[in-house]
Design a protein around this motif. Structure first.
Motif, PDB file in Angstrom:
ATOM      1  N   GLU A   1      -8.843  -7.554  16.172  1.00 18.96           N
ATOM      2  CA  GLU A   1      -9.144  -8.395  15.005  1.00 18.96           C
ATOM      3  C   GLU A   1      -7.943  -8.647  14.107  1.00 18.96           C
ATOM      4  O   GLU A   1      -8.032  -9.398  13.138  1.00 18.96           O
ATOM      5  N   ASP A   2      -6.804  -8.037  14.395  1.00 19.53           N
ATOM      6  CA  ASP A   2      -5.572  -8.342  13.662  1.00 19.53           C
ATOM      7  C   ASP A   2      -4.879  -9.586  14.220  1.00 19.53           C
ATOM      8  O   ASP A   2      -3.893 -10.055  13.654  1.00 19.53           O
ATOM      9  N   THR A   3      -5.381 -10.100  15.325  1.00 13.12           N
ATOM     10  CA  THR A   3      -4.808 -11.299  15.923  1.00 13.12           C
ATOM     11  C   THR A   3      -4.875 -12.465  14.945  1.00 13.12           C
ATOM     12  O   THR A   3      -5.947 -12.801  14.433  1.00 13.12           O
ATOM     13  N   ALA A   4      -3.727 -13.062  14.670  1.00 12.37           N
ATOM     14  CA  ALA A   4      -3.644 -14.144  13.689  1.00 12.37           C
ATOM     15  C   ALA A   4      -2.209 -14.643  13.630  1.00 12.37           C
ATOM     16  O   ALA A   4      -1.299 -14.018  14.173  1.00 12.37           O
ATOM     17  N   VAL A   5      -2.037 -15.763  12.932  1.00 11.23           N
ATOM     18  CA  VAL A   5      -0.703 -16.189  12.542  1.00 11.23           C
ATOM     19  C   VAL A   5      -0.430 -15.569  11.175  1.00 11.23           C
ATOM     20  O   VAL A   5      -1.252 -15.685  10.258  1.00 11.23           O
ATOM     21  N   TYR A   6       0.693 -14.905  11.060  1.00  9.40           N
ATOM     22  CA  TYR A   6       1.052 -14.203   9.832  1.00  9.40           C
ATOM     23  C   TYR A   6       2.111 -14.994   9.068  1.00  9.40           C
ATOM     24  O   TYR A   6       3.082 -15.480   9.653  1.00  9.40           O
ATOM     25  N   TYR A   7       1.894 -15.082   7.764  1.00 13.15           N
ATOM     26  CA  TYR A   7       2.781 -15.822   6.876  1.00 13.15           C
ATOM     27  C   TYR A   7       3.207 -14.929   5.713  1.00 13.15           C
ATOM     28  O   TYR A   7       2.453 -14.052   5.297  1.00 13.15           O
ATOM     29  N   CYS A   8       4.373 -15.207   5.163  1.00 13.39           N
ATOM     30  CA  CYS A   8       4.753 -14.567   3.920  1.00 13.39           C
ATOM     31  C   CYS A   8       4.972 -15.657   2.864  1.00 13.39           C
ATOM     32  O   CYS A   8       5.220 -16.819   3.198  1.00 13.39           O
ATOM     33  N   ALA A   9       4.863 -15.255   1.617  1.00 14.66           N
ATOM     34  CA  ALA A   9       5.003 -16.221   0.528  1.00 14.66           C
ATOM     35  C   ALA A   9       5.350 -15.493  -0.759  1.00 14.66           C
ATOM     36  O   ALA A   9       4.955 -14.331  -0.951  1.00 14.66           O
ATOM     37  N   PRO A  10       6.052 -16.148  -1.672  1.00 15.20           N
ATOM     38  CA  PRO A  10       6.330 -15.546  -2.969  1.00 15.20           C
ATOM     39  C   PRO A  10       5.088 -15.594  -3.853  1.00 15.20           C
ATOM     40  O   PRO A  10       4.192 -16.427  -3.673  1.00 15.20           O
ATOM     41  N   LEU A  11       5.030 -14.665  -4.796  1.00 13.78           N
ATOM     42  CA  LEU A  11       3.895 -14.565  -5.713  1.00 13.78           C
ATOM     43  C   LEU A  11       4.373 -14.802  -7.135  1.00 13.78           C
ATOM     44  O   LEU A  11       5.425 -14.307  -7.541  1.00 13.78           O
ATOM     45  N   ASN A  12       3.590 -15.532  -7.892  1.00 11.29           N
ATOM     46  CA  ASN A  12       3.970 -15.894  -9.251  1.00 11.29           C
ATOM     47  C   ASN A  12       3.544 -14.799 -10.230  1.00 11.29           C
ATOM     48  O   ASN A  12       2.579 -14.951 -10.988  1.00 11.29           O
ATOM     49  N   VAL A  13       4.273 -13.671 -10.206  1.00 13.24           N
ATOM     50  CA  VAL A  13       4.029 -12.578 -11.144  1.00 13.24           C
ATOM     51  C   VAL A  13       5.363 -12.190 -11.768  1.00 13.24           C
ATOM     52  O   VAL A  13       6.405 -12.342 -11.151  1.00 13.24           O
ATOM     53  N   PRO A  14       5.334 -11.665 -12.986  1.00  9.27           N
ATOM     54  CA  PRO A  14       6.599 -11.282 -13.640  1.00  9.27           C
ATOM     55  C   PRO A  14       7.309 -10.162 -12.890  1.00  9.27           C
ATOM     56  O   PRO A  14       6.695  -9.414 -12.118  1.00  9.27           O
ATOM     57  N   PHE A  15       8.590 -10.046 -13.143  1.00 12.90           N
ATOM     58  CA  PHE A  15       9.400  -8.979 -12.547  1.00 12.90           C
ATOM     59  C   PHE A  15       8.796  -7.619 -12.893  1.00 12.90           C
ATOM     60  O   PHE A  15       8.449  -7.349 -14.032  1.00 12.90           O
TER      61      PHE A  15
END
Length: 126
Positions: free
Chosen positions: A89-103
């Motif tokens: 069930e971990d089968t998938a296309v994996y993506y990364c992305a930046p998150l809009n949170v403060p440092f």
């Protein structure tokens, strides 16, 4: 424009391991919280894990807790997703992305911004 490139996917048997990489192009990841997401066939994209900036606080979706570990190497401007004890069930296309949170703020997967990259395919099958 922030550009992230995912790599490291592949075909693995159940119980196996993979390490995914999310590399920044043209900028430093140091000041950005980063999230990993995945989309399985016929399903909506979901958040998997994230790591904050500066203090490296992490969060995981319940289905991967204890099996996946997110980490970052700011010198290489790369965030990793170490995946152990993989399941079908971990089968998938994996993506990364930046998150809009403060440092240094806790990461929040729902605060993703920007365009999706091409992703990397993870297939868990015997």
């Amino acid at each position: 424009q922030l550009q992230l490139v995912e790599s490291g996917g592949g075909l693995v048997q159940p119980g196996g391991s993979l390490r995914l990489s999310c590399a920044a192009s043209g900028f430093s990841l140091h000041y950005y919280a980063i999230g990993w997401f995945r989309q399985a066939p016929g399903k909506e994209r979901e958040g998997v894990s994230c790591i904050s900036s500066g203090v490296d606080t992490t969060n995981y979706v319940d289905s991967v807790k204890g099996r996946f570990t997110i980490s970052r190497d700011n010198a290489k401007s790369t965030v990793y997703l170490h995946m152990n004890r993989l399941k079908v069930e971990d089968t998938a296309v994996y993506y990364c992305a930046p998150l809009n949170v403060p440092f240094q703020a806790p990461c929040v997967l729902a605060l993703r911004f920007g365009s999706w990259g091409q992703g990397t395919q993870v297939t868990v099958s015997s």
